[in-house]
Design a protein around this motif. Sequence first.
Motif, PDB file in Angstrom:
ATOM      1  N   VAL A  94      -1.047   9.306  -5.072  1.00  0.00           N
ATOM      2  CA  VAL A  94      -2.189   9.241  -4.174  1.00  0.00           C
ATOM      3  C   VAL A  94      -1.744   8.510  -2.922  1.00  0.00           C
ATOM      4  O   VAL A  94      -1.287   7.366  -2.997  1.00  0.00           O
ATOM      5  N   ALA A  95      -1.828   9.170  -1.799  1.00  0.00           N
ATOM      6  CA  ALA A  95      -1.377   8.561  -0.553  1.00  0.00           C
ATOM      7  C   ALA A  95      -2.339   7.453  -0.143  1.00  0.00           C
ATOM      8  O   ALA A  95      -3.546   7.529  -0.394  1.00  0.00           O
TER       9      ALA A  95
ATOM     10  N   LEU B 297      -2.773   2.023   5.215  1.00  0.00           N
ATOM     11  CA  LEU B 297      -1.543   2.137   5.995  1.00  0.00           C
ATOM     12  C   LEU B 297      -1.511   1.102   7.116  1.00  0.00           C
ATOM     13  O   LEU B 297      -0.466   0.499   7.393  1.00  0.00           O
ATOM     14  N   ARG B 298      -2.657   0.910   7.768  1.00  0.00           N
ATOM     15  CA  ARG B 298      -2.708  -0.085   8.835  1.00  0.00           C
ATOM     16  C   ARG B 298      -2.437  -1.487   8.282  1.00  0.00           C
ATOM     17  O   ARG B 298      -1.705  -2.275   8.886  1.00  0.00           O
ATOM     18  N   MET B 299      -2.996  -1.787   7.111  1.00  0.00           N
ATOM     19  CA  MET B 299      -2.777  -3.105   6.519  1.00  0.00           C
ATOM     20  C   MET B 299      -1.319  -3.286   6.097  1.00  0.00           C
ATOM     21  O   MET B 299      -0.746  -4.376   6.232  1.00  0.00           O
ATOM     22  N   GLN B 300      -0.695  -2.215   5.599  1.00  0.00           N
ATOM     23  CA  GLN B 300       0.732  -2.276   5.267  1.00  0.00           C
ATOM     24  C   GLN B 300       1.542  -2.576   6.521  1.00  0.00           C
ATOM     25  O   GLN B 300       2.430  -3.446   6.514  1.00  0.00           O
ATOM     26  N   GLN B 301       1.240  -1.886   7.595  1.00  0.00           N
ATOM     27  CA  GLN B 301       1.977  -2.087   8.843  1.00  0.00           C
ATOM     28  C   GLN B 301       1.752  -3.485   9.396  1.00  0.00           C
ATOM     29  O   GLN B 301       2.691  -4.119   9.907  1.00  0.00           O
TER      30      GLN B 301
ATOM     31  N   SER C  29       5.618  -3.652  -2.004  1.00  0.00           N
ATOM     32  CA  SER C  29       6.205  -2.656  -1.109  1.00  0.00           C
ATOM     33  C   SER C  29       6.623  -3.274   0.213  1.00  0.00           C
ATOM     34  O   SER C  29       7.120  -2.574   1.096  1.00  0.00           O
ATOM     35  N   PHE C  30       6.426  -4.595   0.361  1.00  0.00           N
ATOM     36  CA  PHE C  30       6.844  -5.257   1.588  1.00  0.00           C
ATOM     37  C   PHE C  30       8.331  -5.605   1.530  1.00  0.00           C
ATOM     38  O   PHE C  30       8.921  -5.706   0.440  1.00  0.00           O
ATOM     39  N   ALA C  31       8.920  -5.801   2.680  1.00  0.00           N
ATOM     40  CA  ALA C  31      10.361  -6.068   2.775  1.00  0.00           C
ATOM     41  C   ALA C  31      10.623  -7.533   2.436  1.00  0.00           C
ATOM     42  O   ALA C  31      10.918  -8.365   3.306  1.00  0.00           O
TER      43      ALA C  31
ATOM     44  N   TYR D 208       0.829  -1.218   0.000  1.00  0.00           N
ATOM     45  CA  TYR D 208       0.000   0.000   0.000  1.00  0.00           C
ATOM     46  C   TYR D 208       0.856   1.257   0.000  1.00  0.00           C
ATOM     47  O   TYR D 208       0.622   2.187   0.760  1.00  0.00           O
ATOM     48  N   GLU D 209       1.829   1.297  -0.882  1.00  0.00           N
ATOM     49  CA  GLU D 209       2.596   2.526  -1.056  1.00  0.00           C
ATOM     50  C   GLU D 209       1.746   3.561  -1.794  1.00  0.00           C
ATOM     51  O   GLU D 209       0.713   3.242  -2.385  1.00  0.00           O
ATOM     52  N   ALA D 210       2.214   4.812  -1.765  1.00  0.00           N
ATOM     53  CA  ALA D 210       1.574   5.839  -2.582  1.00  0.00           C
ATOM     54  C   ALA D 210       1.634   5.406  -4.044  1.00  0.00           C
ATOM     55  O   ALA D 210       2.628   4.858  -4.506  1.00  0.00           O
ATOM     56  N   THR D 211       0.554   5.634  -4.782  1.00  0.00           N
ATOM     57  CA  THR D 211       0.479   5.204  -6.170  1.00  0.00           C
ATOM     58  C   THR D 211       0.443   6.400  -7.106  1.00  0.00           C
ATOM     59  O   THR D 211      -0.132   7.445  -6.792  1.00  0.00           O
TER      60      THR D 211
END
Length: 622
Positions: free
Chosen positions: A548-549, A555-559, A584-586, A534-537
């Motif tokens: 688009v942020a 953001l919560r789902m990315q975290q 966008s994940f590590a 869920y990075e900015a697209t």
Amino acid sequence: MSIAPPTPPADPARDVVLLDVTLRDGGFHNAWDFEPDLVRAYLKAMDEAKVDWAEIGYRSLVRKGFAGALRYTDEGYVDGLPPLKHTQLAAMLDAKELEGREAMIERLFAPADRSRIGLVRIATRPRDLATTFEQVERLADRGYLTTINLMAWASVPAAERQPLLERLARSKTDVVYIADSYGSMYPEEVFEAVSQWRSTIAGLGLSDAERPFGVHLHNNLELAFANALAAKKAGARWIDAAVLGMGRGPGNLKTEILLQHFEIRHRHPRFRTGPVYELISQSWERLHQQYGWGPRAPYVLSGHLAVHPTYAQDLLESGRYTISEVTAILIALHQAGTGRSYSRDALDEAISSRPTHLPTRRIDRPARGGTTEPSSPAMPIAYARLDEFRGKDWSNREVLIVGRGPSVAQHADAINRYIESFRPIVLECNHLREIRTSPDHLSCFIVLANAQRMLDEVLQAGKGVLFGVARKAAAQMPTDDPDAPIYVEPYEVAARDLNAQRCTIPADVVSMFALAQAVRHGAKKIRVVGFDGYEATRLPGPGAPPTVAPSARELRMQQELDEFFRLLRERYPAVEVVALTPTSFALEVRSIYGEVALGQEPDAAHDEGNPREARENQGLSA
């Protein structure tokens, strides 16, 4: 027992103090990070409507996590707010934050004659009254008006109410409030509470003017306005409200309704509703659409059960559960006796213990040869444990987890070619039509709504089904049909935890469930596609904004997934997880096109590692 109060004020419509809590209570939706223009517009509307007090936020000591200016309302920020002619400013303290640190009052609050904050309200519970009284005295010494806001009045046992009210009446606070924290009270109960207060102070020789009473009313049962009228009739003078009812969960009494009642029904000479309607039209309707507070079925249930509204709010905002699942979790909280105060651990336990109602109607089974065998009318759906699917040990098999990111559709042809070429065990997150059925293929579900919507299509496509169900529910399910196309595995949720053997995952996310099942069955080589993150697209087209942020939910789902992959690396270092589509994940990233083109010779496909690093190295070597 009904208590007859002293005679109410002669003119209840005019003997009222209206305190608006929009920014303070509404801040639970946006971490008190309101746009400066919105704050200015709000204060202008309050001033023009002649609202007595605007509670603009907390004066908090909490440092963990980001919060906006209105979580702290420091003097520098408050000094920068626009001047007001009528409305005065208030802030709230949480009593338990200052327990044992009451001397911090002198650090947090300048003398009142040097501050624009004129009123400090202290939210408390009966067990915290000792520190609350000390905070009141310290604030009074610095010149502030104070209120004590006693939370969750409905949960105070009847036998404890009278001595509690007497303690409050003898305190040095200027106003005593009760809060209908669960939104569970009815008008007759509110009337009786105010009446009991007025009888208490009369018995101590105190007048309404010396010890005014206030109410803070939540709207779970859509009774906030009726409760306000009952409180006023019984003799309460202070009433809280919020624009469009903005607040946690079901929200509060609506400021515009109360203003309109006094302005039109009672021809109050001071209050004006028009400025608030203008604010709603220009700004607050947008916020309401964005955050969606207000009465809904789960909030009604939480009101009836006296379950903290944040539980229902968190579950609804997650977007993961049907209304029936939310209500099942709320009931589990109530039955466990853990619902009255908010706890993430209690929520995780309730999620893990909720009943699961899997489909019971007859479904045509896919036969071994790929055709469909009609079920006998008498045949119930049968389930099996996942150990029956390709055995207990997958250590010699590659597992491909197919996520739900947009990249799946973009690269579907390559993904299907990859599956045909390398024959991995495929665990699909829900059901993706773009992915063709393969011999070892399961669609995974943990959210009942998705399963109900997609199950027929999945089975008709010849894919197997894996249901994740709460551990307690799984123990009661028959799973003795090894030929069943539907598999059931228990799992549980525990924040910041990962245990593949028990299938304990840190959040209720199907991709976490699928990955944990792969690890539980011994998989060492896991590939993932569609884990976009869920990075900015970047938006296409001339004149479009550059990016688009992500939303707060994204953001919560990315975290959540970042934390999951960190736990996976830490606890299962021998498991190799590689993304074959952009993410966008590590994660280590390779190209699914390279895998298909070059095959799976050892190390052939990862000479360049992460493509971002490859691009950087390419630039350096040039």
